[in-house]
Write an enzyme that holds these catalytic residues in place. Structure first.
Site, mmCIF file in Angstrom:
data_model
loop_
_atom_site.group_PDB
_atom_site.id
_atom_site.type_symbol
_atom_site.label_atom_id
_atom_site.label_comp_id
_atom_site.label_asym_id
_atom_site.label_seq_id
_atom_site.Cartn_x
_atom_site.Cartn_y
_atom_site.Cartn_z
ATOM 1 N N HIS A 79 0.839 -1.217 0.000
ATOM 2 C CA HIS A 79 0.000 0.000 0.000
ATOM 3 C C HIS A 79 0.866 1.256 0.000
ATOM 4 O O HIS A 79 1.941 1.283 0.605
ATOM 5 C CB HIS A 79 -1.005 -0.005 1.147
ATOM 6 C CG HIS A 79 -0.456 -0.064 2.536
ATOM 7 N ND1 HIS A 79 -0.129 1.078 3.260
ATOM 8 C CD2 HIS A 79 -0.181 -1.097 3.364
ATOM 9 C CE1 HIS A 79 0.301 0.718 4.465
ATOM 10 N NE2 HIS A 79 0.294 -0.601 4.561
ATOM 11 N N ASP A 81 -0.077 4.343 1.095
ATOM 12 C CA ASP A 81 -0.318 5.334 2.157
ATOM 13 C C ASP A 81 0.450 4.995 3.431
ATOM 14 O O ASP A 81 0.885 3.861 3.640
ATOM 15 C CB ASP A 81 -1.821 5.449 2.473
ATOM 16 C CG ASP A 81 -2.407 4.167 3.058
ATOM 17 O OD1 ASP A 81 -2.054 3.071 2.574
ATOM 18 O OD2 ASP A 81 -3.205 4.256 4.012
ATOM 19 N N ASP A 142 6.354 1.060 6.548
ATOM 20 C CA ASP A 142 4.997 0.536 6.407
ATOM 21 C C ASP A 142 4.251 1.491 5.482
ATOM 22 O O ASP A 142 3.760 2.516 5.917
ATOM 23 C CB ASP A 142 4.320 0.457 7.773
ATOM 24 C CG ASP A 142 2.894 -0.036 7.695
ATOM 25 O OD1 ASP A 142 2.467 -0.475 6.618
ATOM 26 O OD2 ASP A 142 2.192 0.035 8.727
ATOM 27 N N GLU A 176 -4.836 1.844 2.915
ATOM 28 C CA GLU A 176 -4.868 0.669 3.781
ATOM 29 C C GLU A 176 -5.023 1.079 5.231
ATOM 30 O O GLU A 176 -5.752 0.451 5.997
ATOM 31 C CB GLU A 176 -3.571 -0.148 3.617
ATOM 32 C CG GLU A 176 -3.592 -1.512 4.303
ATOM 33 C CD GLU A 176 -3.021 -1.546 5.714
ATOM 34 O OE1 GLU A 176 -3.127 -2.589 6.366
ATOM 35 O OE2 GLU A 176 -2.493 -0.527 6.189
ATOM 36 N N GLU A 177 -4.326 2.134 5.617
ATOM 37 C CA GLU A 177 -4.269 2.514 7.038
ATOM 38 C C GLU A 177 -5.614 3.001 7.558
ATOM 39 O O GLU A 177 -5.824 3.071 8.766
ATOM 40 C CB GLU A 177 -3.194 3.580 7.259
ATOM 41 C CG GLU A 177 -1.779 3.132 6.881
ATOM 42 C CD GLU A 177 -1.187 2.113 7.846
ATOM 43 O OE1 GLU A 177 -1.853 1.774 8.841
ATOM 44 O OE2 GLU A 177 -0.056 1.656 7.590
ATOM 45 N N HIS A 381 4.481 3.060 12.539
ATOM 46 C CA HIS A 381 3.511 4.118 12.849
ATOM 47 C C HIS A 381 4.019 5.176 13.823
ATOM 48 O O HIS A 381 3.218 5.898 14.402
ATOM 49 C CB HIS A 381 2.174 3.547 13.393
ATOM 50 C CG HIS A 381 1.463 2.681 12.408
ATOM 51 N ND1 HIS A 381 0.150 2.285 12.569
ATOM 52 C CD2 HIS A 381 1.862 2.138 11.233
ATOM 53 C CE1 HIS A 381 -0.205 1.525 11.551
ATOM 54 N NE2 HIS A 381 0.824 1.420 10.717
HETATM 55 ZN ZN ZN Z 1 0.927 -1.601 6.335
#
Ligand code: ZN
Length: 410
Positions: A79, A81, A142, A176-177, A381
């Site tokens: 992903h 984002d 991520d 996705e997030e 994150h």
């Molecule tokens: Zn991810």
């Protein structure tokens, strides 16, 4: 491969692609378009075919088969984002060559460091090349590590025609997030039989079980009366909210659970005497226990309605995603092949249930069984996010091994 994958990764993380749950558009933010368009150009440049981006920013491309065998079409997804938890604006990646196992100063001026005292797993990366933040943003490994790994694997396969594989599809997806990644994913257009998200954490991670997930929003309506004359008249919505939460088992919360243990999680509570709003997320790997949790929430609300009045409580409960195990178990060989690919590279597969969901949780129920493979990142994150370039290379090699195994099995 090292310089190449680092260059890609650093280029991607500099694009601010943080998604935004309050936006109605897909992608939810403009920055995701910027990266999507860059990826389209890059896919064309490295020689991928059928490179497309649809009106919702989903990028897809094909690496055609170079084998005579009948091989199922395999997909790889990542992903574009980044998480909403922490800023992704102006990411300034720092490279630590030959990491010595000691504390890394992320930001001297702001006294932000990345220390093995706080993050003991850092010790495992002695000798690796690490990429960290400068302490003021997240890194975005991520899931930009996943994109860099897929891109690098495809380029490698294009340059090494002697490596036999079936048709491969790749997709880079938005949002996705904020849980919308698969919502507008065109499974038919993608045309893969199985796929893998390259969206896991540390080396060896391989996941095909996720939570079953639901959200519950409760609005409690009270009645505010001057406290001096409130007897038998006042209804205090805030206190009903406390009573409601008090009926839930104290131990079944995220801070008291691990492994396969499910929970109720109070994610928001806001209100006063007149009106109080509560939001929960409900999670369980087990389908029956998941249903029981939702039933219990309904019962509690019903009990309180009985006590305070039917119109005093409103409940809106929705399923968010389901445990992908249900759809992947019948085709368990796709997990076994990923596991084999890792073992061939001397990576010990670490198969464990995800205490969350991935895009694969939804995609598997849309007809595309999709386990999740490690990218090599840690501490996602937040400002302490980092990634080992050595392990990014291993993730890339897993992709290359895996497509060969599918060819050999056919
Ligand atoms: Zn991810």
């Amino acid at each position: 491969m090292k310089q190449e994958i680092m260059d890609r990764f650093i280029t991607y993380v500099k694009v601010d692609t943080q998604s935004d749950g309050s936006s109605d558009t897909t992608p939810s933010t403009e920055g995701q378009w910027t990266l999507a368009n860059m990826l389209v150009e890059e896919l064309k440049t490295i020689g991928m075919e059928e490179v497309t981006v649809d009106e919702n920013g989903y990028v897809m491309a094909t690496l055609p088969s170079n084998s005579d065998k009948e091989i199922p079409v395999i997909g790889f997804l990542a992903h574009v984002d980044t998480a909403t938890d922490f800023t992704g604006t102006n990411v300034k990646p720092q490279i630590v060559e030959n990491y010595d196992g000691e504390t890394i100063i992320l930001n001297k001026d702001l006294h932000i460091e990345l220390s093995p005292n706080d993050f003991p797993s850092l010790k495992e990366y002695k000798g690796h090349t690490l990429i960290t933040t400068d302490g003021t943003t997240l890194l975005g490994a991520d899931n930009k590590a996943g994109i860099a790994e897929i891109m690098t694997a495809m380029k490698y396969l294009i340059e090494h025609q002697e490596i036999k594989h079936g048709k491969i599809r790749v997709a880079f997806t938005p949002d996705e997030e904020i849980g919308r990644g698969p919502h507008k994913f065109n499974v038919a257009a993608f045309g893969a039989k199985y796929a893998y998200t390259m969206d896991g954490g540390p080396l060896g991670e391989l996941e095909y079980e996720s939570f079953n997930a639901a959200s519950a929003r409760i609005r409690i309506l009270g009645k505010n009366i001057h406290p001096g004359s409130a007897k038998n008249k006042m209804v205090n919505a805030a206190k009903i909210a406390m009573e409601l939460n008090g009926k839930l088992p104290v131990d079944e919360a995220p801070e008291h659970t691990e492994g396969y243990e499910g929970f109720y999680h109070l994610t928001g509570l806001k209100g006063d005497v007149e009106q109080t709003d509560m939001s929960y997320i409900i999670r369980d790997h087990d389908k029956e226990l998941f249903q029981k949790r939702k039933d219990r929430m309904q019962e509690i609300v019903d009990e309180l309605r009985e006590k305070y009045g039917q119109d005093k409580l409103q409940l809106e409960m929705n399923d968010t995603y389901y445990n992908m195990k249900e759809k992947i178990e019948p085709v368990k060989e796709i997990v076994d092949l990923a596991s084999q690919a890792m073992k061939k590279l001397n990576i010990e597969p670490n198969i464990k249930p995800i205490r969350g969901g991935t895009d694969g949780s939804q995609l598997s129920f849309m007809g595309l069984p999709t386990p999740n493979i490690f990218t090599g990142g840690e501490n996602y994150h937040g400002r302490h996010e980092y990634i080992s370039v050595d392990n990014m290379i291993k993730a890339t090699q897993v992709i290359i091994e895996l497509v060969q195994l599918f060819e050999q099995e056919a």
